[in-house]
Design a protein around this motif. Structure first.
Motif, PDB file in Angstrom:
ATOM      1  N   PRO A 221      16.519  -3.651   5.331  1.00  0.00           N
ATOM      2  CA  PRO A 221      15.225  -3.086   5.752  1.00  0.00           C
ATOM      3  C   PRO A 221      14.061  -3.649   4.947  1.00  0.00           C
ATOM      4  O   PRO A 221      14.229  -4.164   3.841  1.00  0.00           O
ATOM      5  N   ARG A 222      12.868  -3.527   5.515  1.00  0.00           N
ATOM      6  CA  ARG A 222      11.641  -3.879   4.806  1.00  0.00           C
ATOM      7  C   ARG A 222      11.143  -2.635   4.092  1.00  0.00           C
ATOM      8  O   ARG A 222      10.776  -1.636   4.722  1.00  0.00           O
ATOM      9  N   GLY A 223      11.156  -2.673   2.772  1.00  0.00           N
ATOM     10  CA  GLY A 223      10.870  -1.503   1.964  1.00  0.00           C
ATOM     11  C   GLY A 223       9.438  -1.026   2.063  1.00  0.00           C
ATOM     12  O   GLY A 223       8.496  -1.817   2.249  1.00  0.00           O
ATOM     13  N   LEU A 224       9.257   0.267   1.907  1.00  0.00           N
ATOM     14  CA  LEU A 224       7.939   0.892   1.989  1.00  0.00           C
ATOM     15  C   LEU A 224       6.943   0.245   1.037  1.00  0.00           C
ATOM     16  O   LEU A 224       5.802  -0.068   1.418  1.00  0.00           O
ATOM     17  N   LEU A 225       7.327   0.021  -0.200  1.00  0.00           N
ATOM     18  CA  LEU A 225       6.395  -0.471  -1.218  1.00  0.00           C
ATOM     19  C   LEU A 225       6.012  -1.927  -0.998  1.00  0.00           C
ATOM     20  O   LEU A 225       5.011  -2.390  -1.561  1.00  0.00           O
ATOM     21  N   THR A 226       6.779  -2.656  -0.193  1.00  0.00           N
ATOM     22  CA  THR A 226       6.433  -4.059   0.074  1.00  0.00           C
ATOM     23  C   THR A 226       5.280  -4.178   1.052  1.00  0.00           C
ATOM     24  O   THR A 226       4.804  -5.289   1.308  1.00  0.00           O
ATOM     25  N   PHE A 227       4.831  -3.055   1.613  1.00  0.00           N
ATOM     26  CA  PHE A 227       3.683  -3.063   2.525  1.00  0.00           C
ATOM     27  C   PHE A 227       2.380  -2.751   1.789  1.00  0.00           C
ATOM     28  O   PHE A 227       1.335  -2.619   2.425  1.00  0.00           O
ATOM     29  N   ALA A 228       2.426  -2.629   0.453  1.00  0.00           N
ATOM     30  CA  ALA A 228       1.208  -2.430  -0.330  1.00  0.00           C
ATOM     31  C   ALA A 228       0.403  -3.724  -0.349  1.00  0.00           C
ATOM     32  O   ALA A 228       0.963  -4.813  -0.149  1.00  0.00           O
ATOM     33  N   PRO A 229      -0.908  -3.654  -0.584  1.00  0.00           N
ATOM     34  CA  PRO A 229      -1.712  -4.880  -0.660  1.00  0.00           C
ATOM     35  C   PRO A 229      -1.119  -5.861  -1.668  1.00  0.00           C
ATOM     36  O   PRO A 229      -0.798  -5.487  -2.803  1.00  0.00           O
ATOM     37  N   GLY A 230      -0.952  -7.103  -1.259  1.00  0.00           N
ATOM     38  CA  GLY A 230      -0.342  -8.105  -2.127  1.00  0.00           C
ATOM     39  C   GLY A 230       1.168  -8.110  -2.074  1.00  0.00           C
ATOM     40  O   GLY A 230       1.803  -8.985  -2.662  1.00  0.00           O
ATOM     41  N   GLY A 231       1.763  -7.153  -1.364  1.00  0.00           N
ATOM     42  CA  GLY A 231       3.205  -7.076  -1.255  1.00  0.00           C
ATOM     43  C   GLY A 231       3.757  -8.079  -0.248  1.00  0.00           C
ATOM     44  O   GLY A 231       3.013  -8.693   0.533  1.00  0.00           O
ATOM     45  N   LEU A 232       5.071  -8.207  -0.243  1.00  0.00           N
ATOM     46  CA  LEU A 232       5.736  -9.198   0.593  1.00  0.00           C
ATOM     47  C   LEU A 232       5.427  -9.022   2.075  1.00  0.00           C
ATOM     48  O   LEU A 232       5.304  -9.991   2.815  1.00  0.00           O
ATOM     49  N   HIS A 233       5.272  -7.772   2.527  1.00  0.00           N
ATOM     50  CA  HIS A 233       5.048  -7.508   3.942  1.00  0.00           C
ATOM     51  C   HIS A 233       3.679  -6.887   4.219  1.00  0.00           C
ATOM     52  O   HIS A 233       3.478  -6.241   5.239  1.00  0.00           O
ATOM     53  N   ALA A 234       2.742  -7.101   3.312  1.00  0.00           N
ATOM     54  CA  ALA A 234       1.415  -6.508   3.458  1.00  0.00           C
ATOM     55  C   ALA A 234       0.730  -6.951   4.752  1.00  0.00           C
ATOM     56  O   ALA A 234      -0.051  -6.197   5.339  1.00  0.00           O
TER      57      ALA A 234
END
Length: 385
Positions: A221-234
């Motif tokens: 899965p794509r983790g919740l915290l990776t959607f933060a600004p600058g994150g892997l999936h932002a």
């Protein structure tokens, strides 16, 4: 008079017949109701799907036998005497896999999911959807519908149209590989199939918990915290990255920062909002007080009710980061709307009696995906000024 009397007698006879018919219908309905009640009681005995009647009792019985004995040379040698075990695999073709594994019975799969739900914080608060295809896709709309005020005879020019984008959540494969001796399988008086369900659920929960928060999306899965600004999936969601609110201190959380975080979430999402943090972070926040010396964290006063922080329930997930400079130790939002977990229906089990003699391994796989569903529904607290 004679005609009138004959008519009255006819009415009485017809009325009697009608009453008999109604009585018979009532009797049959009572029998049906009794059967339905007994069937419901039998299926639900013991409370829930854990003890529910198998969807396919014959397959479930064969699966349990295959689990203990498999199909090896010993079974073939015994086939002429027993005529049973050597036919196990042939009768289980409905759940066969090309690599020699078998699809676990539905009630066994349900048991694993129930145990995961009971121990996994993210599964308790997020939106969980089962799928029978490779992945789950939803539609994201920016809701930018134009409008305007007009007079009775004023022209109505075209307004803006909302943009619609598909958002896909593909599956990754997670596995567990527990071992048990063949002797214990042969002689055990306990439910070894349930043992596997318990063992697998524990390991899957551990791996899932990490991925739901920090997974990179590569076969997971794509983790919740990776959607933060600058994150892997932002930049991977058409709705943008998750919003971040600073704590107001370079290395600590603050009471004002938490208040700002709670109001950083838009009002429609606050109605069903939950805090998410680890135990170490909870211990820090538990000691915080407002300007009048009152603790922000309210103790539980009613049995079974969650503790609340600023009026909202708190979920503890040990995979959340601890308090440190630039860390994201707290999430707040409506996780049902904000994060989706998609399970590919079915757990497959491959019985391996060869790789690690005298142990028998059970290579168990499950496919699951996850990712942010609505980035507006969750905000993160970043430790920083």
């Amino acid at each position: 008079m004679q005609l009138s009397g004959a008519f009255d007698d006819f009415k009485r006879r017809q009325s009697g017949r009608l009453e008999n018919v109604e009585a018979s219908i009532d009797g049959f309905q009572g029998i049906l109701d009794d059967i339905a009640a007994k069937e419901a009681a039998r299926v639900n005995a013991g409370g829930g799907a854990h003890n529910a009647r198998p969807v396919d009792p014959e397959y479930t019985k064969l699966y349990a036998s295959w689990f203990r004995y498999g199909q090896d040379e010993r079974e073939v040698a015994q086939a002429n005497r027993s005529g049973e075990r050597a036919r196990i695999n042939a009768a289980m073709t409905v759940g066969s896999n090309s690599d020699g594994g078998y699809l676990a019975p539905t009630e066994w799969d349900r048991t694993v999911l129930q145990q995961l739900m009971a121990v996994s914080p993210m599964r308790q608060i997020a939106y969980v959807v089962p799928t029978t295809v490779n992945g789950y896709t939803t539609i994201w709309s920016d809701r930018s519908v134009g409008s305007g005020w007009v007079g009775e005879t004023t022209a109505r020019p075209a307004t803006t149209t909302p943009q619609v984008n598909p958002v896909a959540y593909t599956h990754g494969e997670i596995y567990a590989y527990p071992f048990i001796t063949q002797t214990l399988l042969d002689d055990a008086q306990f439910d070894v199939v349930q043992w596997l369900a318990d063992t697998v659920a524990e390991e899957l929960e551990r791996q899932e918990g990490i991925a739901f928060l920090s997974g990179d999306g590569q076969n997971k899965p794509r983790g919740l915290l990776t959607f933060a600004p600058g994150g892997l999936h932002a930049a991977s969601h058409p709705g943008g990255a998750l919003a971040v609110v600073n704590s107001g201190h370079a290395s600590q959380l603050t009471a004002d920062g938490l208040i700002n975080l709670s109001y950083g979430l838009k009002a429609p999402y606050r109605r069903n909002a939950t805090w998410l943090m680890s135990s170490t972070t909870a211990a820090v926040i538990r000691k915080m007080k407002d300007g009048q010396g009152n603790y922000l964290w309210q103790p539980v006063t009613v049995a079974g009710q969650p503790e609340t922080l600023l009026g909202y329930p708190v979920a503890i997930d040990e995979n959340m980061p601890s308090v440190a400079a630039d860390a994201l130790p707290v999430a707040f939002g409506d996780f049902q709307r904000g994060y989706v977990i998609n399970d590919r229906s079915g757990v497959r089990v491959l019985r391996d009696p060869y790789s690690n003699k005298p142990y028998v391994g059970f290579y168990t796989t499950k496919r699951v995906g996850g990712g942010v569903r609505d980035p507006n529904a969750i905000v993160l607290q970043k430790v920083g000024a």
